[in-house]
Write an enzyme that holds these catalytic residues in place. Sequence first.
Site, PDB file in Angstrom:
ATOM      1  N   GLN A 284      -1.359  -0.093  12.453  1.00  0.00           N
ATOM      2  CA  GLN A 284      -1.116  -0.573  11.087  1.00  0.00           C
ATOM      3  C   GLN A 284      -0.008   0.262  10.489  1.00  0.00           C
ATOM      4  O   GLN A 284       0.163   1.428  10.842  1.00  0.00           O
ATOM      5  CB  GLN A 284      -2.429  -0.413  10.294  1.00  0.00           C
TER       6      GLN A 284
ATOM      7  N   GLY B 200       4.316  17.650  20.843  1.00  0.00           N
ATOM      8  CA  GLY B 200       3.776  18.373  21.993  1.00  0.00           C
ATOM      9  C   GLY B 200       4.847  18.833  22.945  1.00  0.00           C
ATOM     10  O   GLY B 200       4.575  19.195  24.088  1.00  0.00           O
TER      11      GLY B 200
ATOM     12  N   HIS C 146      21.147  26.262  24.179  1.00  0.00           N
ATOM     13  CA  HIS C 146      19.740  26.254  23.780  1.00  0.00           C
ATOM     14  C   HIS C 146      19.517  25.667  22.379  1.00  0.00           C
ATOM     15  O   HIS C 146      18.485  25.056  22.106  1.00  0.00           O
ATOM     16  CB  HIS C 146      19.222  27.700  23.831  1.00  0.00           C
TER      17      HIS C 146
ATOM     18  N   ARG D  30       0.802  -1.212   0.000  1.00  0.00           N
ATOM     19  CA  ARG D  30       0.000   0.000   0.000  1.00  0.00           C
ATOM     20  C   ARG D  30       0.843   1.274   0.000  1.00  0.00           C
ATOM     21  O   ARG D  30       0.321   2.376   0.169  1.00  0.00           O
ATOM     22  CB  ARG D  30      -0.843  -0.037   1.275  1.00  0.00           C
TER      23      ARG D  30
ATOM     24  N   GLU E  49      -6.752   2.169  13.434  1.00  0.00           N
ATOM     25  CA  GLU E  49      -5.720   2.047  14.466  1.00  0.00           C
ATOM     26  C   GLU E  49      -6.230   2.373  15.856  1.00  0.00           C
ATOM     27  O   GLU E  49      -5.790   1.793  16.834  1.00  0.00           O
ATOM     28  CB  GLU E  49      -4.557   2.953  14.101  1.00  0.00           C
TER      29      GLU E  49
ATOM     30  N   GLN F  27      12.728  14.183  30.574  1.00  0.00           N
ATOM     31  CA  GLN F  27      12.004  14.156  31.841  1.00  0.00           C
ATOM     32  C   GLN F  27      12.197  12.827  32.546  1.00  0.00           C
ATOM     33  O   GLN F  27      12.535  11.819  31.912  1.00  0.00           O
ATOM     34  CB  GLN F  27      10.509  14.359  31.588  1.00  0.00           C
TER      35      GLN F  27
ATOM     36  N   HIS G 246      14.646  23.833  23.769  1.00  0.00           N
ATOM     37  CA  HIS G 246      15.905  23.622  24.509  1.00  0.00           C
ATOM     38  C   HIS G 246      16.034  22.119  24.798  1.00  0.00           C
ATOM     39  O   HIS G 246      15.085  21.499  25.261  1.00  0.00           O
ATOM     40  CB  HIS G 246      15.852  24.424  25.819  1.00  0.00           C
TER      41      HIS G 246
ATOM     42  N   HIS H  82      13.222   1.565  28.923  1.00  0.00           N
ATOM     43  CA  HIS H  82      12.439   0.640  29.725  1.00  0.00           C
ATOM     44  C   HIS H  82      13.395  -0.214  30.529  1.00  0.00           C
ATOM     45  O   HIS H  82      14.360  -0.747  29.975  1.00  0.00           O
ATOM     46  CB  HIS H  82      11.580  -0.254  28.819  1.00  0.00           C
TER      47      HIS H  82
ATOM     48  N   HIS I 290      16.053  18.782  26.273  1.00  0.00           N
ATOM     49  CA  HIS I 290      15.750  18.320  27.628  1.00  0.00           C
ATOM     50  C   HIS I 290      14.943  17.039  27.610  1.00  0.00           C
ATOM     51  O   HIS I 290      14.352  16.673  26.599  1.00  0.00           O
ATOM     52  CB  HIS I 290      14.965  19.400  28.383  1.00  0.00           C
TER      53      HIS I 290
ATOM     54  N   SER J 262       7.180  21.253  24.749  1.00  0.00           N
ATOM     55  CA  SER J 262       6.850  22.644  25.050  1.00  0.00           C
ATOM     56  C   SER J 262       7.999  23.616  24.789  1.00  0.00           C
ATOM     57  O   SER J 262       7.796  24.819  24.789  1.00  0.00           O
ATOM     58  CB  SER J 262       6.434  22.756  26.516  1.00  0.00           C
TER      59      SER J 262
ATOM     60  N   HIS K 128      16.365  -1.594  27.628  1.00  0.00           N
ATOM     61  CA  HIS K 128      16.314  -1.170  26.221  1.00  0.00           C
ATOM     62  C   HIS K 128      15.693   0.210  26.128  1.00  0.00           C
ATOM     63  O   HIS K 128      15.086   0.702  27.082  1.00  0.00           O
ATOM     64  CB  HIS K 128      15.518  -2.170  25.368  1.00  0.00           C
TER      65      HIS K 128
ATOM     66  N   LYS L  84       2.144   3.071  -2.170  1.00  0.00           N
ATOM     67  CA  LYS L  84       1.982   4.099  -3.198  1.00  0.00           C
ATOM     68  C   LYS L  84       0.722   4.920  -3.014  1.00  0.00           C
ATOM     69  O   LYS L  84       0.342   5.708  -3.865  1.00  0.00           O
ATOM     70  CB  LYS L  84       2.020   3.468  -4.584  1.00  0.00           C
ATOM     71  N   ARG L  85       0.106   4.766  -1.854  1.00  0.00           N
ATOM     72  CA  ARG L  85      -1.114   5.497  -1.557  1.00  0.00           C
ATOM     73  C   ARG L  85      -0.882   7.005  -1.692  1.00  0.00           C
ATOM     74  O   ARG L  85       0.051   7.550  -1.115  1.00  0.00           O
ATOM     75  CB  ARG L  85      -1.519   5.182  -0.116  1.00  0.00           C
TER      76      ARG L  85
ATOM     77  N   CYS M 249      17.206  27.763  29.880  1.00  0.00           N
ATOM     78  CA  CYS M 249      18.549  28.326  29.714  1.00  0.00           C
ATOM     79  C   CYS M 249      19.127  28.755  31.070  1.00  0.00           C
ATOM     80  O   CYS M 249      18.393  29.146  31.973  1.00  0.00           O
ATOM     81  CB  CYS M 249      18.495  29.522  28.757  1.00  0.00           C
TER      82      CYS M 249
ATOM     83  N   ASN N  71      10.848  13.947  25.028  1.00  0.00           N
ATOM     84  CA  ASN N  71       9.813  14.300  24.080  1.00  0.00           C
ATOM     85  C   ASN N  71      10.429  15.377  23.214  1.00  0.00           C
ATOM     86  O   ASN N  71      10.792  16.424  23.733  1.00  0.00           O
ATOM     87  CB  ASN N  71       8.679  14.918  24.893  1.00  0.00           C
TER      88      ASN N  71
ATOM     89  N   CYS O 184      13.707  31.530  27.378  1.00  0.00           N
ATOM     90  CA  CYS O 184      13.622  30.075  27.570  1.00  0.00           C
ATOM     91  C   CYS O 184      13.677  29.739  29.057  1.00  0.00           C
ATOM     92  O   CYS O 184      14.540  30.221  29.767  1.00  0.00           O
ATOM     93  CB  CYS O 184      14.778  29.410  26.841  1.00  0.00           C
TER      94      CYS O 184
HETATM   95  P1  H2U Z   1       8.145  18.665  27.530  1.00  0.00           P
HETATM   96  O1  H2U Z   1       9.361  17.774  27.724  1.00  0.00           O
HETATM   97  O2  H2U Z   1       6.977  17.904  26.967  1.00  0.00           O
HETATM   98  O3  H2U Z   1       8.498  19.879  26.755  1.00  0.00           O
HETATM   99  O4  H2U Z   1       7.753  19.182  28.991  1.00  0.00           O
HETATM  100  C1  H2U Z   1       8.583  20.047  29.704  1.00  0.00           C
HETATM  101  C2  H2U Z   1       8.225  20.028  31.177  1.00  0.00           C
HETATM  102  O5  H2U Z   1       8.809  21.172  31.803  1.00  0.00           O
HETATM  103  C3  H2U Z   1       6.748  20.088  31.429  1.00  0.00           C
HETATM  104  O6  H2U Z   1       6.384  18.898  32.109  1.00  0.00           O
HETATM  105  C4  H2U Z   1       7.983  21.601  32.849  1.00  0.00           C
HETATM  106  C5  H2U Z   1       6.587  21.313  32.335  1.00  0.00           C
HETATM  107  O7  H2U Z   1       5.725  21.024  33.400  1.00  0.00           O
HETATM  108  N1  H2U Z   1       8.256  23.004  33.156  1.00  0.00           N
HETATM  109  C6  H2U Z   1       8.758  23.359  34.396  1.00  0.00           C
HETATM  110  O8  H2U Z   1       8.914  22.483  35.251  1.00  0.00           O
HETATM  111  N2  H2U Z   1       9.073  24.669  34.667  1.00  0.00           N
HETATM  112  C7  H2U Z   1       8.894  25.691  33.781  1.00  0.00           C
HETATM  113  O9  H2U Z   1       9.229  26.802  34.073  1.00  0.00           O
HETATM  114  C8  H2U Z   1       8.230  25.434  32.490  1.00  0.00           C
HETATM  115  C9  H2U Z   1       7.996  23.985  32.130  1.00  0.00           C
HETATM  116 ZN    ZN Z   2      17.172  27.496  26.217  1.00  0.00          ZN
END
Ligand code: H2U
Ligand code: ZN
Length: 349
Positions: free
Chosen positions: A326, A162, A116, A29, A320, A171, A167, A284, A169, A164, A299, A31-32, A56, A156, A53
């Site tokens: 899929q 998503g 940054h 599929r 899905e 979690q 820079h 994980h 980083h 935010s 891993h 060539k969809r 920073c 992320n 930021c």
């Molecule tokens: P992302 O990795 O999805 O961008 O999330 C960044 C996290 O940074 C997010 O969970 C936290 C947000 O709560 N954050 C702080 O702890 N302090 C801040 O000043 C802004 C964002």
């Molecule tokens: Zn920064």
Amino acid sequence: MDQLFNLDANPHTRLNILTGEKVLVSPHRTKRPWQGKIEDVSPDNRPKYDPKCYLCPGNVRADGAVNPEYTDCFVFQNDFAALLEDTPLENLNEDGLLVANSERGLCKVVSFSPKHQLTLPELENDEIVSIIKIWQKEFKELGQYDWIEYIQIFENKGEIMGCSNPHPHGQIWAQSSIPEEILKETKRQKSYYAVHRKSLLSAYLEIEQKKQERILFENDYFVVLVPFWAVWPYETMIISKRHVTGIDLFTASEITALADALKQLTIKYDNLFETSFPYSAGMHQAPVNDLDYPEWHWHMHFYPPLLRSATVKKFMVGYEMLANPQRDITPEFAAARLRDLPEIHYKKR
Ligand code: H2U
Ligand code: ZN
């Protein structure tokens, strides 16, 4: 008609041996035509320091705290944590129909570098080594809390995911119960280990090393591959050659080799569509403070959303959401494409 079942041509399902779930592969599929949504690419011309930021060095965060003038990695408690330490322990169960359990946890943010404008593929190897050492230190420290059962280290990356803030980083979320993906992977690894006395991923690595169809590259301690059951078009895994339960057990040589694998993989990703490649990635590993988990094999998963270019992503919708993940391009095709990409970042060429 050719009656031989062919993984390159015929629709089929593949088993994710880690979760027990299936993916539907539709290789015929590819060539969809696509007349759907085109994403905006965020411009990749950031300054070394951004006064606005929140990550920073020296800057004020959203809740008023001030970052130190850090020069390496910097870890802080998430100011808007999804999990809180002082949550009262209580459960709700009404006839097994309304069920809720309180969840305690700690969330941290790890700034990978004071710079940054850089992301993992553009950092030096020793800078990535520092990040891995921070992960290791945090994992060990969080594991000391007797009420913490699982520690999720992840990144992320990209607006499309998503994320935010551009820079670099990641979690860390540490919590009082074992989350769903880990429960699934524990169950599958445990049952394999009980029968074979060998980790599921050690056996899987052996077969992948024999076939050489989905491996992108390997070094002395890690293999990077597109798993046989990949759902996302360019999904990959980093698997340690040594069967270890967690990041806390990596030696200095393994840390250097992991830094190398992370850098090489993310360079290939950026080179694929010559863009800062978005993904959600994370490791994980065995739960902590609970039982023994001799079956667990460390891993990392990389789940990138892009399908065809810097602007066309895969949507997990329709069939899905309702039935089963899929994919169209085969994991073997994706692996070959990634394998053949240059090892030098496109910005440096
Ligand atoms: P992302 O990795 O999805 O961008 O999330 C960044 C996290 O940074 C997010 O969970 C936290 C947000 O709560 N954050 C702080 O702890 N302090 C801040 O000043 C802004 C964002
Ligand atoms: Zn920064």
